[in-house]
Design an enzyme around this catalytic site. Structure first.
Site, mmCIF file in Angstrom:
data_model
loop_
_atom_site.group_PDB
_atom_site.id
_atom_site.type_symbol
_atom_site.label_atom_id
_atom_site.label_comp_id
_atom_site.label_asym_id
_atom_site.label_seq_id
_atom_site.Cartn_x
_atom_site.Cartn_y
_atom_site.Cartn_z
ATOM 1 C CG ASN A 154 -0.271 -0.290 2.502
ATOM 2 O OD1 ASN A 154 0.325 -1.359 2.673
ATOM 3 N ND2 ASN A 154 -0.318 0.638 3.435
ATOM 4 C CB CYS A 328 -2.588 3.818 9.539
ATOM 5 S SG CYS A 328 -3.529 2.700 8.520
HETATM 6 C C1 LIG Z 1 -6.475 -0.789 3.319
HETATM 7 C C2 LIG Z 1 -5.568 -1.920 3.629
HETATM 8 C C3 LIG Z 1 -5.799 -2.763 4.725
HETATM 9 C C4 LIG Z 1 -6.933 -2.516 5.690
HETATM 10 O O1 LIG Z 1 -8.164 -2.749 5.095
HETATM 11 P P1 LIG Z 1 -9.514 -2.127 5.755
HETATM 12 O O2 LIG Z 1 -10.596 -2.750 4.936
HETATM 13 O O3 LIG Z 1 -9.422 -0.652 5.561
HETATM 14 O O4 LIG Z 1 -9.533 -2.558 7.166
HETATM 15 C C5 LIG Z 1 -4.959 -3.820 4.931
HETATM 16 N N1 LIG Z 1 -3.919 -4.052 4.106
HETATM 17 C C6 LIG Z 1 -3.658 -3.272 3.036
HETATM 18 C C7 LIG Z 1 -2.510 -3.597 2.152
HETATM 19 C C8 LIG Z 1 -4.470 -2.184 2.764
HETATM 20 O O5 LIG Z 1 -4.199 -1.397 1.721
#
Ligand SMILES: *Cc1c(COP(=O)(O)O)cnc(C)c1O
Length: 382
Positions: A154, A328
């Site tokens: 991400n 985050c």
């Molecule tokens: C957004 C994200 C998450 C968390 O997902 P949510 O549905 O927002 O809890 C976990 N891992 C990655 C790689 C993400 O991009």
């Protein structure tokens, strides 16, 4: 002001067709899927149809689809639930996770160590953010309960070679989880070929609703429930199903699979022009993550002499929604652990910027961004 959204890795807008599929579920199909009467059966039918739809889209016939509240819950259930089950089954008490995991994995691994008596080791990555396979081989023994490696990152966009990693894990009889929350939007996931034993996805990263996701796991794996209660989801995940969300996620995944086939090349071209444009027009800029093995929509940088949070506030005021890396980390002045793991100096890591494209991104968006960014960076440095 015309605002331009360039933060598709944080979340995506809800696809109108997805909303259209969800509205009748909210309006009419309101039953509790666990009720045995007509209304319950109708809701259960929608959930089971969604389940087989997702299994088909992901070629997951040897897997169970467990519906959750999203990517974070899927990651928690995969890591904590499987670690505990494997420890009970065969005494394995070590966890290996890559240095570039999402906080939903990293914080869970730390909690398993600090509160639940597991040992945990971080797998080093190379300067592009890919797991070093020799590191994995060196650290992998039968005492490992589970390995977790992110599929598409991400923060830096890097894609890990999950099939190779899975092969190494399986040679020692160890299970592999992969966080495919980003990857599910941009890569064709075929779970038979992917090789991972547990896979997390979350709907809002691929134009589905927020608050719904899935953990897709090989049938024989039985993670310890992290939400205990009723018998939903084979007794592994209690709680009344989010029926509209589950239906919406399935339509979103189908639509995104179609969209990806048609639009993938455009997004990659747009991304590469953006990366080239930034590197050429902003001195002291570096691409973070892998130059080619990266998510189709993902561009991420560090800038010398820049505070990333300040930059993104200024970009926001100029109408551009971007990120410093991870949703985050807003308000957190310490450098990203992911960027530090790449060997980036901690001062430089504070100057990070993530630009992520999506279905509604255009060349004009990229051009306007490139018109504004260089001057803004110069001004902030001065
Ligand atoms: C957004 C994200 C998450 C968390 O997902 P949510 O549905 O927002 O809890 C976990 N891992 C990655 C790689 C993400 O991009």
């Amino acid at each position: 002001m015309d605002r331009i959204y360039l933060d598709y890795a944080a979340t995506t807008p809800l696809d109108a067709e997805v909303l259209n599929a969800m509205i009748p579920v909210y309006r009419e199909n309101f039953g509790n899927p666990s009720s045995s009467h007509f209304f319950g059966q109708a809701a259960e039918g929608a959930v089971e149809q969604a389940r087989s739809g997702i299994a088909k889209l992901l070629n997951a016939k040897n897997f169970d689809i467990l519906f959750t509240s999203g990517g974070s819950e899927s990651d928690n259930l995969a890591l904590r639930g499987t670690a505990m089950a494997e420890r009970r089954k065969r005494g394995a008490n070590r966890i290996l996770v890559s240095a570039v995991e999402h906080p939903a994995i990293l914080a869970t691994a730390k909690q398993l160590r600090d509160e639940f008596g597991f040992e945990f080791e971080i797998l080093r990555v190379d300067k592009f953010g890919q797991v070093i396979l020799e590191e994995l081989e060196k650290n992998l023994t039968e005492s490992v309960a589970i390995v977790s490696v992110i599929h598409g990152n991400n923060e830096i966009g890097t894609v890990n070679p999950i099939p190779e990693i899975a092969e190494i894990c399986h040679s020692k009889g160890v299970l592999l989880h992969t966080d495919a929350v980003q990857a599910a939007a941009h890569l064709d996931l075929d779970l038979e070929q992917l090789g991972a034993d547990l896979v997390s996805i979350g709907a809002h990263k691929f134009y589905g609703p927020k608050g719904v996701g899935a953990l897709i796991k090989r049938k024989e794996i039985k993670p310890l429930p992290q939400i205990s209660g009723g018998k939903q989801e084979g007794g592994i995940r209690a709680g009344t199903h989010n029926v509209p969300g589950i239906v919406g996620m399935t339509v979103a995944l189908r639509r995104q699979t179609e969209f990806r086939a048609a639009e993938y090349q455009n997004i990659v071209q747009l991304r590469d022009r953006l990366i080239e444009g930034v590197l050429q027009s902003v001195s002291g800029s570096t691409l973070t993550g892998h130059p080619t093995k990266r998510l189709a929509n993902h561009a991420s940088f560090v800038f010398e002499g820049i505070n990333g949070n300040e930059l993104l506030i200024n970009l926001d005021m100029a109408g551009f929604a971007v990120s410093s890396g991870s949703a985050c980390k807003v308000g957190n002045p310490s450098p990203s652990e992911v960027l530090l793991a790449l060997g980036i100096d901690s001062n430089l890591a504070l100057g990070s910027l993530r630009v992520t494209l999506g279905r509604f991104s255009t060349q004009e968006h990229a051009d306007r961004f490139l018109e504004v960014l260089p001057g803004m960076v110069t001004r902030l440095r001065g």
